[in-house]
Motif scaffolding. Sequence first.
Motif, PDB file in Angstrom:
ATOM      1  N   VAL A  81       0.820  -1.214   0.000  1.00 59.69           N
ATOM      2  CA  VAL A  81       0.000   0.000   0.000  1.00 59.69           C
ATOM      3  C   VAL A  81       0.855   1.266   0.000  1.00 59.69           C
ATOM      4  O   VAL A  81       0.358   2.358  -0.251  1.00 59.69           O
ATOM      5  N   TYR A  82       2.132   1.131   0.325  1.00 58.54           N
ATOM      6  CA  TYR A  82       3.010   2.308   0.329  1.00 58.54           C
ATOM      7  C   TYR A  82       4.336   1.886  -0.274  1.00 58.54           C
ATOM      8  O   TYR A  82       5.301   1.596   0.439  1.00 58.54           O
ATOM      9  N   PRO A  83       4.393   1.819  -1.602  1.00 53.21           N
ATOM     10  CA  PRO A  83       5.564   1.231  -2.270  1.00 53.21           C
ATOM     11  C   PRO A  83       6.869   1.952  -1.955  1.00 53.21           C
ATOM     12  O   PRO A  83       7.938   1.383  -2.154  1.00 53.21           O
ATOM     13  N   LEU A  84       6.782   3.194  -1.445  1.00 50.34           N
ATOM     14  CA  LEU A  84       8.028   3.906  -1.132  1.00 50.34           C
ATOM     15  C   LEU A  84       8.728   3.328   0.090  1.00 50.34           C
ATOM     16  O   LEU A  84       9.884   3.656   0.351  1.00 50.34           O
ATOM     17  N   ALA A  85       8.016   2.487   0.861  1.00 52.99           N
ATOM     18  CA  ALA A  85       8.610   1.922   2.084  1.00 52.99           C
ATOM     19  C   ALA A  85       9.953   1.261   1.775  1.00 52.99           C
ATOM     20  O   ALA A  85      10.948   1.481   2.487  1.00 52.99           O
ATOM     21  N   ALA A  86       9.990   0.469   0.685  1.00 51.08           N
ATOM     22  CA  ALA A  86      11.232  -0.216   0.339  1.00 51.08           C
ATOM     23  C   ALA A  86      12.345   0.789   0.066  1.00 51.08           C
ATOM     24  O   ALA A  86      13.494   0.599   0.480  1.00 51.08           O
ATOM     25  N   VAL A  87      11.996   1.889  -0.617  1.00 52.12           N
ATOM     26  CA  VAL A  87      12.992   2.922  -0.916  1.00 52.12           C
ATOM     27  C   VAL A  87      13.532   3.509   0.384  1.00 52.12           C
ATOM     28  O   VAL A  87      14.748   3.652   0.572  1.00 52.12           O
ATOM     29  N   LEU A  88      12.621   3.836   1.297  1.00 50.28           N
ATOM     30  CA  LEU A  88      13.034   4.411   2.577  1.00 50.28           C
ATOM     31  C   LEU A  88      13.936   3.444   3.346  1.00 50.28           C
ATOM     32  O   LEU A  88      14.938   3.851   3.934  1.00 50.28           O
ATOM     33  N   VAL A  89      13.551   2.173   3.325  1.00 46.94           N
ATOM     34  CA  VAL A  89      14.352   1.192   4.072  1.00 46.94           C
ATOM     35  C   VAL A  89      15.725   1.029   3.440  1.00 46.94           C
ATOM     36  O   VAL A  89      16.735   0.916   4.140  1.00 46.94           O
ATOM     37  N   VAL A  90      15.790   1.065   2.096  1.00 43.83           N
ATOM     38  CA  VAL A  90      17.097   0.972   1.444  1.00 43.83           C
ATOM     39  C   VAL A  90      17.977   2.149   1.867  1.00 43.83           C
ATOM     40  O   VAL A  90      19.143   1.963   2.251  1.00 43.83           O
ATOM     41  N   LEU A  91      17.393   3.349   1.823  1.00 41.13           N
ATOM     42  CA  LEU A  91      18.167   4.534   2.219  1.00 41.13           C
ATOM     43  C   LEU A  91      18.616   4.398   3.668  1.00 41.13           C
ATOM     44  O   LEU A  91      19.764   4.654   4.019  1.00 41.13           O
ATOM     45  N   ASN A  92      17.692   3.987   4.531  1.00 38.94           N
ATOM     46  CA  ASN A  92      18.017   3.819   5.934  1.00 38.94           C
ATOM     47  C   ASN A  92      19.141   2.799   6.109  1.00 38.94           C
ATOM     48  O   ASN A  92      20.081   3.014   6.877  1.00 38.94           O
ATOM     49  N   ASN A  93      19.070   1.684   5.364  1.00 39.90           N
ATOM     50  CA  ASN A  93      20.082   0.640   5.516  1.00 39.90           C
ATOM     51  C   ASN A  93      21.457   1.138   5.085  1.00 39.90           C
ATOM     52  O   ASN A  93      22.461   0.769   5.686  1.00 39.90           O
ATOM     53  N   ILE A  94      21.476   1.948   4.031  1.00 40.02           N
ATOM     54  CA  ILE A  94      22.776   2.445   3.579  1.00 40.02           C
ATOM     55  C   ILE A  94      23.398   3.328   4.666  1.00 40.02           C
ATOM     56  O   ILE A  94      24.567   3.156   5.025  1.00 40.02           O
ATOM     57  N   THR A  95      22.612   4.236   5.220  1.00 40.32           N
ATOM     58  CA  THR A  95      23.173   5.062   6.303  1.00 40.32           C
ATOM     59  C   THR A  95      23.492   4.182   7.505  1.00 40.32           C
ATOM     60  O   THR A  95      24.463   4.416   8.224  1.00 40.32           O
ATOM     61  N   GLU A  96      22.672   3.146   7.711  1.00 41.40           N
ATOM     62  CA  GLU A  96      22.901   2.245   8.842  1.00 41.40           C
ATOM     63  C   GLU A  96      24.255   1.549   8.725  1.00 41.40           C
ATOM     64  O   GLU A  96      24.982   1.432   9.709  1.00 41.40           O
ATOM     65  N   VAL A  97      24.588   1.106   7.506  1.00 43.43           N
ATOM     66  CA  VAL A  97      25.898   0.470   7.307  1.00 43.43           C
ATOM     67  C   VAL A  97      26.994   1.426   7.763  1.00 43.43           C
ATOM     68  O   VAL A  97      27.873   1.065   8.542  1.00 43.43           O
ATOM     69  N   TYR A  98      26.892   2.691   7.297  1.00 48.93           N
ATOM     70  CA  TYR A  98      27.955   3.638   7.624  1.00 48.93           C
ATOM     71  C   TYR A  98      27.961   3.964   9.098  1.00 48.93           C
ATOM     72  O   TYR A  98      29.005   3.988   9.744  1.00 48.93           O
ATOM     73  N   SER A  99      26.767   4.198   9.676  1.00 50.65           N
ATOM     74  CA  SER A  99      26.772   4.608  11.081  1.00 50.65           C
ATOM     75  C   SER A  99      27.175   3.445  11.976  1.00 50.65           C
ATOM     76  O   SER A  99      27.912   3.623  12.949  1.00 50.65           O
ATOM     77  N   ASP A 100      26.740   2.227  11.624  1.00 48.98           N
ATOM     78  CA  ASP A 100      27.152   1.068  12.424  1.00 48.98           C
ATOM     79  C   ASP A 100      28.657   0.859  12.325  1.00 48.98           C
ATOM     80  O   ASP A 100      29.325   0.575  13.327  1.00 48.98           O
ATOM     81  N   ALA A 101      29.181   0.976  11.108  1.00 47.72           N
ATOM     82  CA  ALA A 101      30.616   0.787  10.908  1.00 47.72           C
ATOM     83  C   ALA A 101      31.385   1.820  11.720  1.00 47.72           C
ATOM     84  O   ALA A 101      32.367   1.505  12.409  1.00 47.72           O
ATOM     85  N   PHE A 102      30.911   3.064  11.658  1.00 50.79           N
ATOM     86  CA  PHE A 102      31.560   4.146  12.389  1.00 50.79           C
ATOM     87  C   PHE A 102      31.538   3.871  13.892  1.00 50.79           C
ATOM     88  O   PHE A 102      32.554   3.988  14.580  1.00 50.79           O
ATOM     89  N   LYS A 103      30.365   3.491  14.392  1.00 49.25           N
ATOM     90  CA  LYS A 103      30.211   3.140  15.805  1.00 49.25           C
ATOM     91  C   LYS A 103      31.218   2.074  16.214  1.00 49.25           C
ATOM     92  O   LYS A 103      31.905   2.184  17.226  1.00 49.25           O
ATOM     93  N   MET A 104      31.268   1.015  15.423  1.00 47.19           N
ATOM     94  CA  MET A 104      32.133  -0.107  15.769  1.00 47.19           C
ATOM     95  C   MET A 104      33.589   0.324  15.844  1.00 47.19           C
ATOM     96  O   MET A 104      34.348  -0.127  16.694  1.00 47.19           O
ATOM     97  N   CYS A 105      33.971   1.214  14.910  1.00 42.11           N
ATOM     98  CA  CYS A 105      35.389   1.558  14.817  1.00 42.11           C
ATOM     99  C   CYS A 105      35.781   2.658  15.792  1.00 42.11           C
ATOM    100  O   CYS A 105      36.904   2.689  16.272  1.00 42.11           O
ATOM    101  N   ARG A 106      34.865   3.587  16.047  1.00 40.72           N
ATOM    102  CA  ARG A 106      35.278   4.768  16.788  1.00 40.72           C
ATOM    103  C   ARG A 106      34.617   4.947  18.138  1.00 40.72           C
ATOM    104  O   ARG A 106      35.195   5.585  19.022  1.00 40.72           O
TER     105      ARG A 106
END
Lengths: 685, 685
Positions: free
Chosen positions: B515-540
């Motif tokens: 019913v809200y096809p943009l959800a997948a787009v939002l989750v993809v964007l969120n996941n990409i930032t999540e990769v970076y923020s998680d990686a940053f957290k882990m390292c720093r």
Amino acid sequence: MVPAVSADCSSTSFTPLVVLELASDTKQEAIAWLLSRIRDPHQNGGIELLVEQLGLGDGGSEKENPNLFLVGAKWQRLLSGAEEVGLFKEFSDGSMRGFTCANKHNFKHFEGDGDSFLSMAECQYIIKHELDTLRAKDETHVPGHPQAKLYPGKSIIRRLLSKGVLIQVFPLHEKEELKRLSYSWYQKIKLSFQPLDDIRRYYGEGQALYFGFLEYFTFALVPMALIGVPYYLFDWENYDKYVVFAVFNLVWCTVILELWKRFSTSLAYSWGTLSRKKAFEEPRPGFHGVLGFNPVTGREEPLYSNTKRQLCVYLVSLPFVLLCLYLSLYVMMIYFLMEGWALSVHDEEPTFWTRVLLFIPSIIYAVVIEIMNLVYRYAAEFLTEWENHRLESSYQNQLILKVLVFNFFNCFASLFYIAFAMQDMALLRQSLATLLITSQILNQIMEAFLPYWLQRRRNKKMMRKVQKRKAVAEAELPLAEQVRLEADMSTYLGTFDDYLELFLLFGYVSLFSCVYPLAAVLVVLNNITEVYSDAFKMCRVFKRPFSEPAANIGVWQLAFEAMSVIAVVTNCSLIGMSPQVKAYFPESETQLILWTVAIEHGLLAFKFILSFIIPDVPKHIQIKLSRLEFESLEALKKKWILYLVWAGPPLPTGQSRKLHGGPPCARGPAQRASAAVRSSPRTPR
Amino acid sequence: MVPAVSADCSSTSFTPLVVLELASDTKQEAIAWLLSRIRDPHQNGGIELLVEQLGLGDGGSEKENPNLFLVGAKWQRLLSGAEEVGLFKEFSDGSMRGFTCANKHNFKHFEGDGDSFLSMAECQYIIKHELDTLRAKDETHVPGHPQAKLYPGKSIIRRLLSKGVLIQVFPLHEKEELKRLSYSWYQKIKLSFQPLDDIRRYYGEGQALYFGFLEYFTFALVPMALIGVPYYLFDWENYDKYVVFAVFNLVWCTVILELWKRFSTSLAYSWGTLSRKKAFEEPRPGFHGVLGFNPVTGREEPLYSNTKRQLCVYLVSLPFVLLCLYLSLYVMMIYFLMEGWALSVHDEEPTFWTRVLLFIPSIIYAVVIEIMNLVYRYAAEFLTEWENHRLESSYQNQLILKVLVFNFFNCFASLFYIAFAMQDMALLRQSLATLLITSQILNQIMEAFLPYWLQRRRNKKMMRKVQKRKAVAEAELPLAEQVRLEADMSTYLGTFDDYLELFLLFGYVSLFSCVYPLAAVLVVLNNITEVYSDAFKMCRVFKRPFSEPAANIGVWQLAFEAMSVIAVVTNCSLIGMSPQVKAYFPESETQLILWTVAIEHGLLAFKFILSFIIPDVPKHIQIKLSRLEFESLEALKKKWILYLVWAGPPLPTGQSRKLHGGPPCARGPAQRASAAVRSSPRTPR
């Protein structure tokens, strides 16, 4: 070359365990070669068993096959074989452990030489395993039989079997033991459990688990039968009052399967098959292909493309099964036409005979179903054989899958159609009763009486022959005659058909018994006679089968669980269709359906949660298993620490001594072992 | 007693791997005892590690805790430890095998002494394992700390941790390695995969699998996002045209989970955790009970009645969870009231501001949901701790179960209510969008920016202090300062919260994204930032965590699969409710529902069959695993045959020689080993 045939077989110097029957036209050189390979010591690639040719008996006729061989082994050989096949036996502390020769005196019931430690069935299993592992060295074919090709590492027995040189390999019955077993099993009329441990001792775990399941299933049906009788007696015409029964059904079929898992685990633990590791599986005898190198073993052996097999399965077998299903549907439609015709005749002028006529279509249909199942069974075997599976297990799984799908459809399609498309509960009840009773009667005849009758005829002929020759009335047959008699008996083809029958009975009870509560009673009665007839068959009609180690009922557990899921769906639908429930939703059918679906989903979810929550292994067995695991971990650690403590003088490779008392990583296995030897006398045990 | 503190830590004679921080008020005798126990050789019950106190740094203030200890080990000790923990490494033939010291030169990358063979994370894991297995001998309590009771066999480190004497144990970062990793991971802006192998090398398999799953999940969403964008752009108001999207959803969520299983198996195989055996699990540090004898180990240790725990779970925890669910329902109702009020205001006099007002209730509700999740999380931890689980694994499972059920309900109840009770697709879309966006924003703030900001403040303070003392601008911190800095960093609490977030996102996408096809787009964007923020957290931001060997994502696989089953049901219902489908059944709603239910059941059955048909282990890995298994079976057999061949002269126990060259069962392990030694020089290898 071939050792002299001793006319009286009581002169064999060993207990005969297994019989090899070679074709009567086998070349003498092939026989001599095979016997020497069996007798050869290990270092020459043999298996060190004892083997002798069976005598022809007094005045044996030339019609008899002379190529029967008795195989046995010394006790020490059997004990080391027991270690090799990974047999589990009871340890002195009551736990089950893998038998090792080094530790043999710590096992319960090991006395003296240990010559009564292994049961005869275990010995026969060991012999069979050894025979199976007898491999070709550099022979290119069986001597004298150039068509029986060999390559290094090929199992000789399997090649001989697949080329028809070896007709059969079977273990011998123990007459005394069998008499005792059959007395306690089916001759004594009593209300008691089956002697499962004795069955397991004589026939092995696979058989015993089947009889255990049969008994369990019968007992599980008793409460249902007890509820069913008053239902049947007092509510015969109110078949719409089945909601309570359907709910009971639903809970019942989930609970009994979960409990069976626990019960079977207990049995498997006490029989030592639970923790036993599976041996590496060899290709099945009929498997063929192009010679190549097996990526797993690195051995040269026939390979067959997996893609080719998949294509066979999806492009030939699957369409064939679908065609059969269509055919079965077609037959069902003919049945409904007949049913309609009978009903119209009855409606025109109802008499006693037209009432009887009403049952005729169902009976004919039931017989046709049985015939179709039988024919399909052969077709499925042929197809699965043709698919050329490499392993016996994948062959079995494919065969079971094919047979299950068709039998389920063939037996239940008409019932589903009557229940959900026609919504005619009276017809459903009648149809169910006729199908169930007819198929039970047919099964009992096909399964027990027919083979028994054939066997009796054979036995009588044999007895007459013996008595003619001996001209004395001896109670006991001499060994040679006994072996020949057993060689002529039918071969037991495994528990497949027995489980299939139970599966279909389980289906009748769990799916529809709420409309015909007597079904459970009928199945209980059938199961009781089934126990006796199966026991009788096993003891008197068939050759003794090799024991099959089994830890559970395998793929059948899955099949029964799938059936119980279908039962939940069916029973929920039947409840939703009942007038009682419909009365709660007088206006809206939609509401009724939505509620039914919601409750059904809830029940399915609950069922899955339940199967997670109820542990498959009972607590006390879980503790015993963890203890064994813990002990083996500790033993490993102790070995390592001990090794550190007694590590001995420094070694030439200096760097490994940098650490005080550290592990001398640089040492090879030889030094490691020598350290262990030095340490052992001083080790506190 | 305590070794002299060396002011400059570069003078430690070993590479420091792990830091132990004891409370500053720890008695000197306790410290001396602990250090000597750690250093003691194996035969005295020690673990033979190297340990030194960390210096206070130049002019260290008295506020600093002096009780920081660096632990390390010699290379040989680490190698033998690697064998003990059952580490799998790459063998020379490319397969993964359990490392053994005897065989070490046959492993790939083993050069010279092998001092670069193990990665630092592996060394730290070994040290942690060794520390955990340091057990009390006959001490009744920790010297100087009578409240820290001990009994023979109790893990000393766990007792010190649970009594607060030991504040923390953590592994040190490798600055060079970390710099390299963080560059290839998140500093380099590029379109490429994450460096999973490097992550695994630095953080261990558990972490790497999480990042692998995050990446896999993101890629799996891309096709959905690509389909979603045109849907969103061209069909915005035709939200009833979602059937195609729902069908896609349905297939998608089944297939990606099956494929992930195969992918994760490949990863686990290449990292050597797939075949690794689980070690015996010790009680968790917080576990308490009455001293008794463990039925599995036979050791004296605290026991806690299982029945008591079950009562706690069913009589306290379960009602508490149900109460929380009720509360969440109550909050949901308040949200609907607010929603209704906002709508009525908007309907009365629609302006731009009332349109904005329409979104306010959803935003408030989203924030409240996040707060409730957070509060509930603490409550669940408290309750699960109070249930007093013996094993860490069962504690984790109980906690995950509690948290999952509540979070699922809390996040999705309102959406289910809107979709199926209110059947208002416009509101569903709006609510879904608001919930998703708000929770993503909140999560990113809570997870990455907040800890980073706190850490920065701490770092700056520390830097200032150091620079004040040193009065020189040095780029590199000395080891002592580095250790203290790391000791002050936040502790990484595992992947629990990260997986939970992914689980909820997976829910939003698979349940309602049609019913809200943009959800997948939002989750993809969120996941990409999540990769970076998680990686940053882990390292720093965080202390380095100990690596956790893991072969799969464990109970989360189950959770995601359960969600995908729910997604099938939900999507089928949404399809059934769509005007498009309703148009096919103009007269009868009942027919529509029955068809929907039938198709849904068919799909569920298909899903289960699919998960059976698709093998969890890819073919090429299956072959490698079978080869290893086959080789070990063959090795056992060969050992046995070799033993037969070289069995040597006859033994005193005459009966064991009856058989030519048969297995001398009567021999003890000592003779057996000596035979092996005699044979070894002559054995062809």
